[in-house]
Design a protein around this motif. Structure first.
Motif, PDB file in Angstrom:
ATOM      1  N   MET A 250       0.845  -1.159  -0.012  1.00  0.00           N
ATOM      2  CA  MET A 250       0.070  -0.274   0.107  1.00  0.00           C
ATOM      3  C   MET A 250       1.178   1.679   0.040  1.00  0.00           C
ATOM      4  O   MET A 250       1.353   1.673   1.111  1.00  0.00           O
ATOM      5  CB  MET A 250      -1.129   0.078   1.281  1.00  0.00           C
ATOM      6  N   ALA A 251       0.369   2.470  -0.441  1.00  0.00           N
ATOM      7  CA  ALA A 251       0.978   2.989  -0.963  1.00  0.00           C
ATOM      8  C   ALA A 251       1.155   4.246  -0.077  1.00  0.00           C
ATOM      9  O   ALA A 251       0.362   4.211   1.054  1.00  0.00           O
ATOM     10  CB  ALA A 251       1.046   4.216  -2.438  1.00  0.00           C
ATOM     11  N   ARG A 252       1.740   5.186   0.595  1.00  0.00           N
ATOM     12  CA  ARG A 252       2.099   5.904   2.116  1.00  0.00           C
ATOM     13  C   ARG A 252       3.055   7.162   1.448  1.00  0.00           C
ATOM     14  O   ARG A 252       3.300   7.610   0.752  1.00  0.00           O
ATOM     15  CB  ARG A 252       3.356   5.190   3.031  1.00  0.00           C
ATOM     16  N   ILE A 253       2.321   8.232   2.434  1.00  0.00           N
ATOM     17  CA  ILE A 253       2.606   9.376   2.469  1.00  0.00           C
ATOM     18  C   ILE A 253       4.186   9.915   2.602  1.00  0.00           C
ATOM     19  O   ILE A 253       4.467   9.336   4.318  1.00  0.00           O
ATOM     20  CB  ILE A 253       1.934  10.440   2.958  1.00  0.00           C
ATOM     21  N   ARG A 254       5.109   9.689   1.534  1.00  0.00           N
ATOM     22  CA  ARG A 254       6.369  10.439   2.361  1.00  0.00           C
ATOM     23  C   ARG A 254       7.136  11.731   2.592  1.00  0.00           C
ATOM     24  O   ARG A 254       6.582  11.814   1.810  1.00  0.00           O
ATOM     25  CB  ARG A 254       7.570   9.276   1.265  1.00  0.00           C
ATOM     26  N   THR A 255       8.283  11.860   3.036  1.00  0.00           N
ATOM     27  CA  THR A 255       8.848  13.336   2.718  1.00  0.00           C
ATOM     28  C   THR A 255       9.734  13.084   2.056  1.00  0.00           C
ATOM     29  O   THR A 255      10.503  12.269   1.628  1.00  0.00           O
ATOM     30  CB  THR A 255       9.456  14.006   4.302  1.00  0.00           C
ATOM     31  N   ILE A 256       9.765  14.676   1.022  1.00  0.00           N
ATOM     32  CA  ILE A 256      10.663  14.539  -0.016  1.00  0.00           C
ATOM     33  C   ILE A 256      11.511  16.530  -0.046  1.00  0.00           C
ATOM     34  O   ILE A 256      10.264  16.763  -0.049  1.00  0.00           O
ATOM     35  CB  ILE A 256      10.047  14.795  -1.431  1.00  0.00           C
ATOM     36  N   LYS A 257      13.235  15.709   0.593  1.00  0.00           N
ATOM     37  CA  LYS A 257      12.924  17.653   0.517  1.00  0.00           C
ATOM     38  C   LYS A 257      13.486  18.198  -0.305  1.00  0.00           C
ATOM     39  O   LYS A 257      14.110  17.817  -1.308  1.00  0.00           O
ATOM     40  CB  LYS A 257      13.931  16.992   1.464  1.00  0.00           C
ATOM     41  N   PRO A 258      13.616  19.460  -0.223  1.00  0.00           N
ATOM     42  CA  PRO A 258      14.508  20.482  -1.016  1.00  0.00           C
ATOM     43  C   PRO A 258      15.875  19.750  -1.847  1.00  0.00           C
ATOM     44  O   PRO A 258      15.418  19.790  -3.075  1.00  0.00           O
ATOM     45  CB  PRO A 258      14.037  21.465  -0.677  1.00  0.00           C
ATOM     46  N   GLU A 259      16.656  19.393  -0.881  1.00  0.00           N
ATOM     47  CA  GLU A 259      17.571  19.388  -1.055  1.00  0.00           C
ATOM     48  C   GLU A 259      17.990  18.074  -2.668  1.00  0.00           C
ATOM     49  O   GLU A 259      18.602  17.383  -3.590  1.00  0.00           O
ATOM     50  CB  GLU A 259      18.371  18.711  -0.037  1.00  0.00           C
ATOM     51  N   ALA A 260      16.960  17.113  -2.348  1.00  0.00           N
ATOM     52  CA  ALA A 260      16.672  16.309  -3.616  1.00  0.00           C
ATOM     53  C   ALA A 260      16.876  16.460  -5.219  1.00  0.00           C
ATOM     54  O   ALA A 260      17.313  16.059  -5.946  1.00  0.00           O
ATOM     55  CB  ALA A 260      14.909  15.462  -3.494  1.00  0.00           C
ATOM     56  N   PHE A 261      16.695  17.704  -5.064  1.00  0.00           N
ATOM     57  CA  PHE A 261      16.548  18.351  -6.907  1.00  0.00           C
ATOM     58  C   PHE A 261      18.098  18.810  -6.788  1.00  0.00           C
ATOM     59  O   PHE A 261      18.344  19.737  -7.612  1.00  0.00           O
ATOM     60  CB  PHE A 261      15.775  19.524  -6.573  1.00  0.00           C
ATOM     61  N   VAL A 262      18.406  18.966  -6.059  1.00  0.00           N
ATOM     62  CA  VAL A 262      20.017  19.425  -5.960  1.00  0.00           C
ATOM     63  C   VAL A 262      21.486  18.612  -5.499  1.00  0.00           C
ATOM     64  O   VAL A 262      22.664  19.102  -5.234  1.00  0.00           O
ATOM     65  CB  VAL A 262      20.327  21.158  -5.256  1.00  0.00           C
ATOM     66  N   SER A 263      20.814  16.937  -5.333  1.00  0.00           N
ATOM     67  CA  SER A 263      21.170  16.162  -5.130  1.00  0.00           C
ATOM     68  C   SER A 263      22.655  15.715  -6.308  1.00  0.00           C
ATOM     69  O   SER A 263      22.434  15.186  -7.314  1.00  0.00           O
ATOM     70  CB  SER A 263      20.304  14.381  -4.195  1.00  0.00           C
ATOM     71  N   GLU A 264      23.661  15.602  -5.805  1.00  0.00           N
ATOM     72  CA  GLU A 264      24.251  14.956  -7.009  1.00  0.00           C
ATOM     73  C   GLU A 264      23.925  14.094  -7.267  1.00  0.00           C
ATOM     74  O   GLU A 264      24.474  13.272  -8.568  1.00  0.00           O
ATOM     75  CB  GLU A 264      26.121  14.949  -6.916  1.00  0.00           C
ATOM     76  N   SER A 265      23.641  12.729  -6.117  1.00  0.00           N
ATOM     77  CA  SER A 265      23.513  11.116  -6.521  1.00  0.00           C
ATOM     78  C   SER A 265      22.802  11.034  -7.587  1.00  0.00           C
ATOM     79  O   SER A 265      22.541  10.405  -8.747  1.00  0.00           O
ATOM     80  CB  SER A 265      23.000  11.012  -5.102  1.00  0.00           C
ATOM     81  N   LEU A 266      20.899  12.140  -7.289  1.00  0.00           N
ATOM     82  CA  LEU A 266      20.146  12.030  -8.187  1.00  0.00           C
ATOM     83  C   LEU A 266      20.661  12.355  -9.585  1.00  0.00           C
ATOM     84  O   LEU A 266      20.209  12.562 -10.531  1.00  0.00           O
ATOM     85  CB  LEU A 266      19.364  12.187  -7.462  1.00  0.00           C
ATOM     86  N   ALA A 267      21.195  13.439 -10.137  1.00  0.00           N
ATOM     87  CA  ALA A 267      21.978  14.138 -11.132  1.00  0.00           C
ATOM     88  C   ALA A 267      22.378  13.313 -11.458  1.00  0.00           C
ATOM     89  O   ALA A 267      22.559  13.336 -12.967  1.00  0.00           O
ATOM     90  CB  ALA A 267      21.940  15.326 -10.732  1.00  0.00           C
ATOM     91  N   GLY A 268      23.086  12.596 -11.140  1.00  0.00           N
ATOM     92  CA  GLY A 268      24.079  11.152 -12.426  1.00  0.00           C
ATOM     93  C   GLY A 268      23.437  10.705 -13.027  1.00  0.00           C
ATOM     94  O   GLY A 268      23.962   9.621 -13.570  1.00  0.00           O
ATOM     95  N   VAL A 269      21.908   9.672 -12.632  1.00  0.00           N
ATOM     96  CA  VAL A 269      20.842   9.446 -13.158  1.00  0.00           C
ATOM     97  C   VAL A 269      20.331   9.892 -13.918  1.00  0.00           C
ATOM     98  O   VAL A 269      19.999  11.000 -13.993  1.00  0.00           O
ATOM     99  CB  VAL A 269      19.908   8.144 -12.457  1.00  0.00           C
TER     100      VAL A 269
END
Length: 313
Positions: free
Chosen positions: A1-20
């Motif tokens: 079942m899907a849940r409500i989670r937190t996405i921090k603003p830092e996720a959009f400047v994450s170098e790890s996510l920027a690499g995918v």
């Protein structure tokens, strides 16, 4: 079942996510909503595609597998195999970014590379330790501890041939104290024990189990609708149609009737607002009755010619 989670603003400047890739980033953010309270999930591309990409059929399970491989190479998820030979994954930085209020115990095995044993389902010994209760040492077989503190051997009757017939004089109460372990010691909502309702694991399978209810979501019905189309309909059209389908499901309409209405709707190419009428037709349309056979009679002259033809002859 899907849940409500937190996405921090830092996720959009994450170098790890920027690499995918962008699809891998969306898969990662979607996993945050699908993972359990310990950040774990089944490592199965088809399951994840059905949960996160149901309205994007062009992103196939093979594409999701590519996303997962990128996330693992970037160190964002860890993929491992449990003792049941099934594959699992967990979000590596879960404990740093997700603060769950009273998290549930995970039903999935812990990661052998990152997780310890603290998040497994606790037994009686763990509950007793959390309540400050010491488990008593085991007693030797054949002795019963009475409430008076005396230890005696249980009375045993023997038959004539020397076989043991069973125990008698079992006067000990059915519920007794075990080293001070009382039922009242475990509170429904203690500060250390959490809620009284515990996760007891998966439901055992077998012939005595009740069949699962036919629970179909609007997303599943829309995915079936799209799969039957030669070309994928516009997103606005699917969004409107999905809202109409969800409203019909909320009213308690059977999924089989909605499917029948969607089949007719796709064949005619109508507006989404016409779907309720098609579902109503599928639910309540009367079956066509066969035409009555025509009875042929031999022609005869009328008895009263004047009355039959009005003098036209």
């Amino acid at each position: 079942m899907a849940r409500i989670r937190t996405i921090k603003p830092e996720a959009f400047v994450s170098e790890s996510l920027a690499g995918v890739s962008l699809t891998a980033e969306r898969t990662f953010l979607g996993l945050l909503t699908q993972a359990d309270d310990q950040g774990r999930h089944r490592d199965h591309a088809a399951i994840i595609a059905g949960q996160l990409w149901v309205l994007r059929p062009e992103h196939r399970p093979s594409d999701v597998e590519t996303d997962l491989a990128q996330l693992a190479d970037a160190g964002l998820i860890c993929r491992y195999t449990g003792l049941d030979d099934k594959r699992y994954l967990h979000v590596v930085t879960w404990s740093r970014h997700q603060k769950i209020n009273r998290p549930s115990k995970s039903r999935l095995p812990a990661c052998p590379h990152h997780d310890g044993h603290a998040d497994t389902v606790p037994g009686v010994a763990a509950l007793a330790a959390g309540a400050g209760i010491t488990e008593p040492s085991p007693q030797s077989h054949g002795t019963l501890r009475e409430t008076s503190g005396e230890v005696r051997e249980p009375a045993v009757n023997s038959t004539a041939d020397g076989e043991v017939a069973g125990q008698s004089d079992f006067t000990e109460p059915s519920v007794r104290e075990q080293g001070g372990f009382r039922e009242a010691a475990v509170t429904p909502h203690g500060p250390d024990l959490g809620p009284r309702t515990m996760d007891l694991g998966d439901i055992p399978s077998g012939g005595a189990s009740a069949p699962a209810p036919d629970t179909v979501s609007a997303q599943q019905l829309i995915a079936e609708y799209v799969a039957g189309c030669d070309h994928r309909p516009p997103s606005d059209f699917l969004g409107h149609l999905s809202r109409v389908v969800k409203k019909l499901l909320d009213e308690g309409i059977a999924p089989a009737h909605i499917r029948a209405g969607l089949e007719c709707h796709r064949a005619k190419g109508l507006h989404p607002s016409t779907l309720p009428s098609l579902v109503h037709e599928a639910m309540n349309a009367a079956p066509a009755k066969p035409n009555a056979p025509v009875v042929h009679r031999a022609w005869t002259n009328p008895t009263d010619v004047e009355a039959a033809f009005g003098g036209d002859l």
